[in-house]
Design an enzyme around this catalytic site. Structure first.
Site, PDB file in Angstrom:
ATOM      1  N   ASP A  22      -1.541  -1.946   7.148  1.00 47.66           N
ATOM      2  CA  ASP A  22      -2.322  -2.796   8.070  1.00 47.66           C
ATOM      3  C   ASP A  22      -1.430  -3.381   9.159  1.00 47.66           C
ATOM      4  OD1 ASP A  22      -4.574  -4.020   9.039  1.00 47.66           O
ATOM      5  OD2 ASP A  22      -4.575  -5.659   7.574  1.00 47.66           O
ATOM      6  N   ASN A  70     -14.259   0.977   7.987  1.00 48.56           N
ATOM      7  CA  ASN A  70     -13.635   1.144   9.310  1.00 48.56           C
ATOM      8  C   ASN A  70     -14.554   1.816  10.333  1.00 48.56           C
ATOM      9  OD1 ASN A  70     -10.281   1.542   7.946  1.00 48.56           O
ATOM     10  ND2 ASN A  70     -11.158  -0.257   8.939  1.00 48.56           N
TER      11      ASN A  70
HETATM   12  C1  IPE Z   1      -7.759  -2.032   5.472  1.00 43.82           C
HETATM   13  O1  IPE Z   1      -7.418  -2.595   6.693  1.00 43.82           O
HETATM   14  C2  IPE Z   1      -8.050  -0.571   5.642  1.00 43.82           C
HETATM   15  C3  IPE Z   1      -6.906   0.274   5.953  1.00 43.82           C
HETATM   16  C4  IPE Z   1      -5.661  -0.115   6.041  1.00 43.82           C
HETATM   17  C5  IPE Z   1      -7.207   1.665   6.143  1.00 43.82           C
HETATM   18  P1  IPE Z   1      -8.495  -3.326   7.609  1.00 43.82           P
HETATM   19  O2  IPE Z   1      -7.764  -3.816   8.798  1.00 43.82           O
HETATM   20  O3  IPE Z   1      -9.642  -2.433   7.847  1.00 43.82           O
HETATM   21  O4  IPE Z   1      -8.982  -4.518   6.663  1.00 43.82           O
HETATM   22  P2  IPE Z   1      -9.683  -5.888   6.988  1.00 43.82           P
HETATM   23  O5  IPE Z   1     -10.863  -5.582   7.861  1.00 43.82           O
HETATM   24  O6  IPE Z   1      -8.686  -6.745   7.716  1.00 43.82           O
HETATM   25  O7  IPE Z   1     -10.038  -6.464   5.667  1.00 43.82           O
HETATM   26  C1  IPE Z   2      -4.410  -0.529  10.192  1.00 45.32           C
HETATM   27  O1  IPE Z   2      -4.195  -1.284  11.315  1.00 45.32           O
HETATM   28  C2  IPE Z   2      -5.008   0.817  10.499  1.00 45.32           C
HETATM   29  C3  IPE Z   2      -6.386   0.986  10.002  1.00 45.32           C
HETATM   30  C4  IPE Z   2      -7.099   0.079   9.413  1.00 45.32           C
HETATM   31  C5  IPE Z   2      -6.990   2.279  10.190  1.00 45.32           C
HETATM   32  P1  IPE Z   2      -5.351  -2.133  12.011  1.00 45.32           P
HETATM   33  O2  IPE Z   2      -6.003  -1.277  13.031  1.00 45.32           O
HETATM   34  O3  IPE Z   2      -6.276  -2.694  11.004  1.00 45.32           O
HETATM   35  O4  IPE Z   2      -4.509  -3.257  12.710  1.00 45.32           O
HETATM   36  P2  IPE Z   2      -4.875  -4.803  12.836  1.00 45.32           P
HETATM   37  O5  IPE Z   2      -5.209  -5.292  11.483  1.00 45.32           O
HETATM   38  O6  IPE Z   2      -6.042  -4.875  13.762  1.00 45.32           O
HETATM   39  O7  IPE Z   2      -3.647  -5.415  13.396  1.00 45.32           O
HETATM   40 MG    MG Z   3      -6.333  -4.452   9.997  1.00 49.91          MG
END
Ligand code: IPE
Ligand code: IPE
Ligand code: MG
Length: 244
Positions: A22, A70
Site C-alpha cells: 500500500d 479496488n
Molecule cells: C489494499 O489497499 C489493497 C491492495 C494493496 C491491493 P487499499 O489501498 O485498496 O486499501 P484501503 O482502501 O486503504 O483499505
Molecule cells: C496500493 O497503493 C496499490 C493498490 C491498492 C492497487 P494505493 O494506490 O492504494 O496507494 P495509496 O494508498 O492511495 O497511497
Molecule cells: Mg491504498
C-alpha cells in the site's frame, strides 16, 4: 517452535510472508507525480521483494495486488493498474521461471480481461512444477467472497447429500478456500502506515504476526523486508498456549 539457525547464523526466515502493498498513490502525490507513477515504481518494488524473499529462503510469498474493492477507483486508475499488471506479467514470466519460482493466483479472475486470464493460465502451466519458492498473487481478491464461496460449495454438497453438515470443521473448511494447499502466512506486512487488513486473508491470518510499517510501497526494499523479518523474530508466537 523456534526456527533452526541457518548457516549465516540468522534464524530461518518465515515460511510464508504475505504483503499488503500500500501507499503507491501517496508516494506519487508527495512528489507531485500522477498516481500512475507510484504504481509504476510499486512494480519495481514487487521485483525486489520477490527476489529478496527467494534469496532469503522464504517458501511462499503472497502479494495483494488488486482487491475486489479496488474496482471502486476511477476507471482510468483501474485501467492503469490492469495495464501495468499486463506489462509486469508479460515481462517477468521468463525470469520468474528461470529462478524456479512457481506462480499462482488467488481471487476471482472472471472479471479480468480475457488476455490477462490467459496470461494467468500460462503462468500456472509454465511455472507449475517449480520448487524454489511459490509466489501467490492476489488479484481481484476479497477474503469475504472467498469465504462465502467456500460456504456455498459446502452447502451445495450437503444439499446434494454428498456431505453431512456435522463433518464440517476448520480443516475441511480451509480446504475449500483458494489457499487450500498453501500454509497460512507466518508474517503479514502492510506498508504505508495503515493498520487494517482490507479484506486480505482474513481466515488465513488468524495467527499471523502482523507488522505495520510506515514505509510507502515504492520505497519498500530489501532492507525494509529484513527489518520486518527481524521484528517477526522478536515476536513470541503462542497460538493461545502459555509462554515457552
Ligand atoms: C489494499 O489497499 C489493497 C491492495 C494493496 C491491493 P487499499 O489501498 O485498496 O486499501 P484501503 O482502501 O486503504 O483499505
Ligand atoms: C496500493 O497503493 C496499490 C493498490 C491498492 C492497487 P494505493 O494506490 O492504494 O496507494 P495509496 O494508498 O492511495 O497511497
Ligand atoms: Mg491504498
Amino acid at each position: 517452535m523456534h526456527p533452526a539457525p541457518s548457516n549465516n547464523q540468522r534464524p530461518a526466515p518465515p515460511r510464508h510472508i504475505a504483503i499488503i502493498m500500500d501507499g503507491n498513490g501517496r508516494w506519487a502525490k508527495a512528489r507531485g507525480l500522477p498516481r500512475f507513477a507510484g504504481h509504476q515504481r510499486g512494480a519495481d518494488s514487487v521485483r525486489e521483494a520477490v527476489q529478496s524473499c527467494r534469496e532469503l529462503g522464504v517458501s511462499y510469498l503472497t502479494l495483494y495486488a488488486f482487491s475486489s474493492e479496488n474496482w471502486k477507483r476511477p476507471a482510468s486508475e483501474v485501467d492503469d493498474l490492469m495495464g501495468l499488471l499486463r506489462v509486469y506479467l508479460r515481462r517477468e514470466m521468463d525470469e520468474l521461471h528461470r529462478n524456479d519460482i512457481r506462480v499462482r493466483f488467488i481471487g476471482d479472475r472472471s472479471r479480468l480481461a480475457p488476455d490477462i486470464i490467459d496470461l494467468l493460465s500460462r503462468y500456472e502451466i509454465t511455472t507449475g512444477k517449480n520448487t524454489s519458492m511459490t509466489l501467490v498473487v492476489a488479484l481481484n481478491y476479497g477474503s469475504q467472497n472467498e469465504i462465502v464461496d467456500a460456504c456455498r460449495r459446502l452447502a451445495e454438497e450437503v444439499e446434494a447429500g454428498k456431505r453431512r453438515a456435522s463433518e464440517i470443521d476448520a480443516t475441511l473448511f480451509a480446504s475449500y478456500l483458494q489457499t487450500a494447499d498453501i500454509p497460512d502466512p507466518d508474517l503479514l506486512i502492510r506498508t504505508s502506515g495503515e493498520q487494517r487488513l482490507s479484506n486480505f486473508l482474513l481466515w488465513q491470518s488468524a495467527y499471523s504476526e502482523l507488522v505495520f510499517v510506515n514505509t510507502l510501497w515504492p520505497d519498500f526494499g530489501r532492507k525494509s523486508l529484513e527489518d520486518a523479518i527481524d521484528e517477526f523474530h522478536r515476536r513470541d508466537r503462542r497460538y493461545g498456549a502459555t509462554e515457552g
